[in-house]
Write a protein that holds these residues in place. Structure first.
Motif, short mmCIF file in Angstrom:
data_model
loop_
_atom_site.label_atom_id
_atom_site.label_comp_id
_atom_site.label_asym_id
_atom_site.label_seq_id
_atom_site.Cartn_x
_atom_site.Cartn_y
_atom_site.Cartn_z
N LYS A 213 -12.40 -9.98 6.25
CA LYS A 213 -11.41 -11.05 6.37
C LYS A 213 -10.29 -10.86 5.36
O LYS A 213 -9.11 -11.05 5.68
N LEU A 214 -10.65 -10.47 4.12
CA LEU A 214 -9.65 -10.26 3.09
C LEU A 214 -8.72 -9.12 3.44
O LEU A 214 -7.49 -9.23 3.32
N VAL A 215 -9.28 -8.01 3.88
CA VAL A 215 -8.47 -6.83 4.19
C VAL A 215 -7.54 -7.09 5.37
O VAL A 215 -6.39 -6.60 5.39
N THR A 216 -8.01 -7.84 6.35
CA THR A 216 -7.22 -8.07 7.56
C THR A 216 -6.35 -9.32 7.48
O THR A 216 -5.69 -9.66 8.46
N LEU A 217 -6.37 -9.99 6.33
CA LEU A 217 -5.54 -11.18 6.16
C LEU A 217 -4.08 -10.82 6.39
O LEU A 217 -3.58 -9.81 5.88
N SER A 218 -3.39 -11.63 7.15
CA SER A 218 -1.99 -11.33 7.47
C SER A 218 -1.11 -11.43 6.23
O SER A 218 -1.45 -12.11 5.25
N ALA A 219 0.02 -10.77 6.28
CA ALA A 219 0.98 -10.83 5.17
C ALA A 219 1.63 -12.20 5.13
O ALA A 219 1.84 -12.85 6.16
N ASP A 220 1.95 -12.64 3.92
CA ASP A 220 2.67 -13.90 3.78
C ASP A 220 4.10 -13.76 4.30
O ASP A 220 4.69 -12.67 4.23
N PRO A 221 4.67 -14.85 4.81
CA PRO A 221 6.04 -14.78 5.32
C PRO A 221 7.05 -14.56 4.18
O PRO A 221 6.80 -14.91 3.03
N ARG A 222 8.16 -14.00 4.52
CA ARG A 222 9.23 -13.78 3.56
C ARG A 222 9.94 -15.11 3.30
O ARG A 222 10.42 -15.77 4.22
N THR A 223 9.97 -15.52 2.04
CA THR A 223 10.68 -16.74 1.64
C THR A 223 11.47 -16.44 0.37
O THR A 223 11.41 -15.33 -0.16
N LEU A 224 12.18 -17.43 -0.13
CA LEU A 224 12.95 -17.23 -1.35
C LEU A 224 12.05 -17.00 -2.56
O LEU A 224 12.54 -16.56 -3.62
N PHE A 225 10.74 -17.26 -2.43
CA PHE A 225 9.82 -17.04 -3.53
C PHE A 225 9.29 -15.59 -3.58
O PHE A 225 8.62 -15.21 -4.53
N LYS A 226 9.56 -14.82 -2.54
CA LYS A 226 9.09 -13.43 -2.48
C LYS A 226 10.28 -12.48 -2.47
O LYS A 226 11.31 -12.77 -1.87
N GLY A 227 10.12 -11.34 -3.14
CA GLY A 227 11.19 -10.35 -3.18
C GLY A 227 11.03 -9.43 -4.37
O GLY A 227 10.05 -9.50 -5.11
N SER A 228 11.98 -8.56 -4.56
CA SER A 228 11.96 -7.63 -5.69
C SER A 228 12.06 -8.40 -7.00
O SER A 228 12.83 -9.37 -7.10
N LEU A 229 11.29 -7.97 -7.99
CA LEU A 229 11.25 -8.66 -9.27
C LEU A 229 12.18 -8.01 -10.28
O LEU A 229 12.45 -6.82 -10.22
N GLY A 230 12.65 -8.81 -11.22
CA GLY A 230 13.41 -8.32 -12.35
C GLY A 230 12.63 -8.52 -13.63
O GLY A 230 11.52 -9.07 -13.64
N VAL A 231 13.20 -8.12 -14.76
CA VAL A 231 12.53 -8.24 -16.05
C VAL A 231 12.52 -9.68 -16.55
O VAL A 231 11.54 -10.14 -17.15
#
Length: 453
Positions: A213-231
């Motif tokens: 179940k863990l491995v096949t869990l779907s990806a979370d949707p793209r929102t303003l809380f997800k994206g490339s990180l900065g320092v």
């Protein structure tokens, strides 16, 4: 120097996983904040740390990486250890208010620890609202949150006297709420009883199913809380909320304290998205929630002994009572699941893998969640550090898996506070989430009072 203090030993698999999970844009450092009404006695604090903290090997040892592939890093005594490199002293510039302190905490949270030394620092900060503050930073490879909270409470006392007794910080569990001397209030527990989790883990079929179940869990949707990180990271925290009020309100809604507060957090994230022009209706994304797996025999040990579960946050539900019902349903499902032990096993396996393989595993966790959320119960009475009364306690855990948002809840001395840590590029204004959370909680209180009428 004692033989024990001079020893060299490999990191455990899980501790190694947390060490190698570090990235310049996502530091694996636990940050804690204590505030004080008066000036914290620096020399007295130094004595406390010498007597009660650096007596532990880990706080005198540095991490040494091997140049040989698949060989784990080791703990080795720092022959040049000096307390002054780990205990710093500074003062806030004018006006010395919460906003000024939040800026300093944010800067520290964005700064990596020095890997040539033991991975911890304490910063005494003066001129904070007429008093002072202490920021403690400890790398996650030294210990998990439960172990560090227990260790930190070895530094504090129950009165201003040097010989006062140290408070007891019992291990939290769901099915065994400990109210001895008011230490923990029901509803503020972590999610899983360690004994129950271990029993579930012995059921091979259920564990295999949970892993699938863990491995096949779907990806979370793209929102303003997800994206490339900065320092750069940003930290913020709420006003204190009386724990008794939260307990009363939760009872009226037929929920636990934890259910109610996380429902308020879900509503805050929903309203933040609406304020930024996003449409959350019908949307669900997950929070990674650390779950304590320590048994009674492991209470005093450092290192990492916790699993992770994925909690679906109903940010897409517009009605508050609907969000609370959905959140409570998800929490109840998690409590009976071996998911935490399965995740612990995955972390253990990642700690044995090469850094490249571990990076793949970390990215799997990152895709399936959006935030990290923690809830830690603290002692429900006044405590003292180096003779000074502690006014507030807050903490922030790392956003493991290269996530950009962390939410932490901690109760202390009859009050609850919410802390938010966020990537500045994704969430430049975490104080707005705090404001929305306080509005959501007050609305839950208002609606519960209306039902009384």
């Amino acid at each position: 120097m004692s033989p024990d203090s001079a020893r060299s030993e490999p990191l455990s698999n899980v501790d190694s996983a947390w060490l190698r999970m570090e990235d310049p844009t996502n530091l694996m450092t636990i940050t804690a904040l204590m505030t004080f009404e008066g000036t914290l006695d620096f020399q007295r604090l130094k004595t406390v740390i010498e007597d009660r903290l650096i007596s532990h090997d880990r706080f005198r040892q540095r991490v040494v990486e091997s140049r040989i592939p698949f060989v784990k890093p080791r703990w080795e005594e720092d022959e040049h250890f000096a307390l002054k490199a780990h205990l710093r002293r500074t003062a806030l510039p004018h006006p010395g208010d919460q906003g000024t302190l939040q800026d300093v905490v944010s800067d520290l949270m964005s700064t990596p620890l020095d890997y040539s030394k033991p991975l911890w620092q304490f910063h005494v900060i003066e001129n904070y609202t007429g008093g002072s503050a202490l920021v403690a930073r400890v790398h996650h490879c030294i210990a998990d949150g439960i172990a560090l909270v227990r260790l930190m409470f070895k530094l504090v006392t129950e009165s201003s006297e040097e010989d006062a007794r140290h408070p007891e910080m019992p291990i939290p569990s769901v099915r065994r709420s400990r109210r001895r001397r008011g230490v923990i209030d029901e509803g503020m527990e972590t999610l899983v009883n360690p004994a129950r989790a271990l029993a579930l883990a012995r059921g091979g079929a259920s564990v295999a199913a949970e892993f699938t179940k863990l491995v096949t869990l779907s990806a979370d949707p793209r929102t303003l809380f997800k994206g490339s990180l900065g320092v750069t990271k940003r930290a913020a925290w709420s006003d204190a909320i009386p724990l008794s009020d939260v307990k009363t309100c939760a009872k009226k809604w037929g929920a636990t304290i934890n259910d109610l507060l996380l429902a308020a957090v879900s509503g805050a994230l929903r309203n933040y998205m609406l304020g930024r022009g996003e449409k959350p209706d019908g949307l669900t994304f997950r929070a990674v929630v650390p779950v304590n797996l320590r048994t009674e025999d492991e209470l005093e040990t450092l290192g990492n002994r916790f699993g992770l579960v994925f909690l679906a946050l109903p940010v897409g539900v517009g009605e508050r009572d609907g969000r609370l019902r959905e959140l409570k349903r998800e929490m109840d499902l998690i409590k009976g699941s071996p998911q935490a032990m399965v995740a612990f096993g995955v972390l253990n396996a990642l700690g044995m893998a090469s850094p490249e393989i571990e990076g793949i595993g970390v990215n799997i966790f990152a895709r399936k969640a959006t935030a990290v959320m923690t809830n830690v119960p603290g002692p429900q009475r006044q405590l003292f550090l180096a003779g000074s009364p502690i006014r507030d306690i807050l903490f922030w855990v790392p956003q493991s898996g290269r996530l950009g948002l962390g939410v932490s809840i901690l109760s202390y001395n009859g009050q609850v506070r919410l802390g938010v840590a966020a990537d500045a590029g994704l969430v430049p204004d975490p104080g707005t989430i705090i404001t929305r959370f306080q509005e959501e909680y007050r609305e839950f209180e208002r609606l519960s009072s209306r039902h009384d009428g």
